[in-house]
Design a protein around this motif. Structure first.
Motif, mmCIF file in Angstrom:
data_model
loop_
_atom_site.group_PDB
_atom_site.id
_atom_site.type_symbol
_atom_site.label_atom_id
_atom_site.label_comp_id
_atom_site.label_asym_id
_atom_site.label_seq_id
_atom_site.Cartn_x
_atom_site.Cartn_y
_atom_site.Cartn_z
ATOM 1 N N LYS A 171 0.748 -1.273 0.355
ATOM 2 C CA LYS A 171 0.069 0.308 -0.224
ATOM 3 C C LYS A 171 0.863 1.359 -0.106
ATOM 4 C CE LYS A 171 -4.174 -2.165 2.667
ATOM 5 N NZ LYS A 171 -5.323 -2.063 3.319
ATOM 6 N N ALA A 172 1.494 1.129 0.678
ATOM 7 C CA ALA A 172 2.684 2.536 0.902
ATOM 8 C C ALA A 172 3.578 2.968 -0.092
ATOM 9 C CB ALA A 172 2.811 2.970 2.317
ATOM 10 N N LEU A 173 4.810 1.615 -0.342
ATOM 11 C CA LEU A 173 5.720 2.052 -1.077
ATOM 12 C C LEU A 173 4.772 1.704 -2.781
ATOM 13 C CD1 LEU A 173 8.638 -0.060 0.913
ATOM 14 C CD2 LEU A 173 7.504 2.478 0.686
ATOM 15 N N SER A 174 3.826 0.221 -2.877
ATOM 16 C CA SER A 174 3.631 0.226 -4.780
ATOM 17 C C SER A 174 3.400 1.560 -5.034
ATOM 18 C CB SER A 174 3.445 -1.412 -4.338
ATOM 19 O OG SER A 174 4.815 -2.025 -4.720
ATOM 20 N N THR A 175 2.608 1.081 -4.153
ATOM 21 C CA THR A 175 0.180 1.587 -4.793
ATOM 22 C C THR A 175 1.073 2.883 -4.472
ATOM 23 O OG1 THR A 175 -0.619 -0.703 -4.485
ATOM 24 C CG2 THR A 175 -1.622 1.734 -4.613
ATOM 25 N N GLY A 176 1.069 3.619 -3.001
ATOM 26 C CA GLY A 176 1.420 4.559 -2.620
ATOM 27 C C GLY A 176 2.934 5.742 -3.382
ATOM 28 N N GLY A 177 3.827 4.804 -4.123
ATOM 29 C CA GLY A 177 4.928 5.138 -4.575
ATOM 30 C C GLY A 177 5.629 6.516 -3.645
ATOM 31 N N LEU A 178 6.006 5.585 -2.323
ATOM 32 C CA LEU A 178 6.263 6.734 -1.049
ATOM 33 C C LEU A 178 8.131 5.768 -1.483
ATOM 34 C CD1 LEU A 178 3.927 6.707 1.290
ATOM 35 C CD2 LEU A 178 4.493 8.281 0.007
ATOM 36 N N LEU A 179 8.367 5.211 -2.083
ATOM 37 C CA LEU A 179 9.889 4.148 -2.145
ATOM 38 C C LEU A 179 11.089 6.119 -2.475
ATOM 39 C CD1 LEU A 179 12.118 2.276 -1.090
ATOM 40 C CD2 LEU A 179 11.579 1.649 -3.672
ATOM 41 N N GLY A 180 10.278 6.361 -3.760
ATOM 42 C CA GLY A 180 10.841 7.519 -3.898
ATOM 43 C C GLY A 180 11.065 8.579 -3.064
#
Length: 131
Positions: free
Chosen positions: A38-47
């Motif tokens: 949810k947070a890193l893949s879908t939510g795009g927070l890793l960038g």
């Protein structure tokens, strides 16, 4: 007028960012693969987390390292972190922080590396294979 409001909010956002990243670290560590998706893949927070590891990333570097370490606790998060690191090669911010003369940066980066090692060992012991 809208742009002026956004510019005025920037200092407040910069102050709040470390707290947000520390909360994210706790959620990722406790939430496992579902939280990572949810947070890193879908939510795009890793960038945005990774950008904070750059030299010009701002004051949230230590909190971003904690969130990356939290992500590395899960199988899915570990894979995402390893892929992100591999794509940067020697210029990767995490690799750079491991060689840093800044003790705090180095400790945070080693915490991420140690968590990756620990997670990989656990997944191997459980018979899980990373893909």
């Amino acid at each position: 007028a809208r742009g002026a409001e956004a510019d005025g909010d920037a200092p407040m956002a910069e102050v709040q960012l470390p707290s947000v990243f520390h909360c994210l670290a706790e959620l990722l560590e406790a939430g496992g693969d579902a939280a990572v998706d949810k947070a890193l893949s879908t939510g795009g927070l890793l960038g945005p987390l990774w950008r904070q590891l750059e030299p010009a990333g701002g004051g949230a570097r230590d909190a971003a390292l904690a969130a990356v370490r939290g992500a590395a606790c899960s199988r899915r998060g570990g894979i995402l972190v390893l892929r992100q690191t591999a794509s940067g090669g020697a210029a990767d911010p995490l690799a750079r922080l491991l060689r840093s003369s800044d003790a705090r940066a180095k400790v945070g980066a080693f915490a991420v590396a140690a968590q990756l090692c620990s997670s990989c060992a656990q997944f191997a012991a459980d018979g899980e294979v990373a893909s």
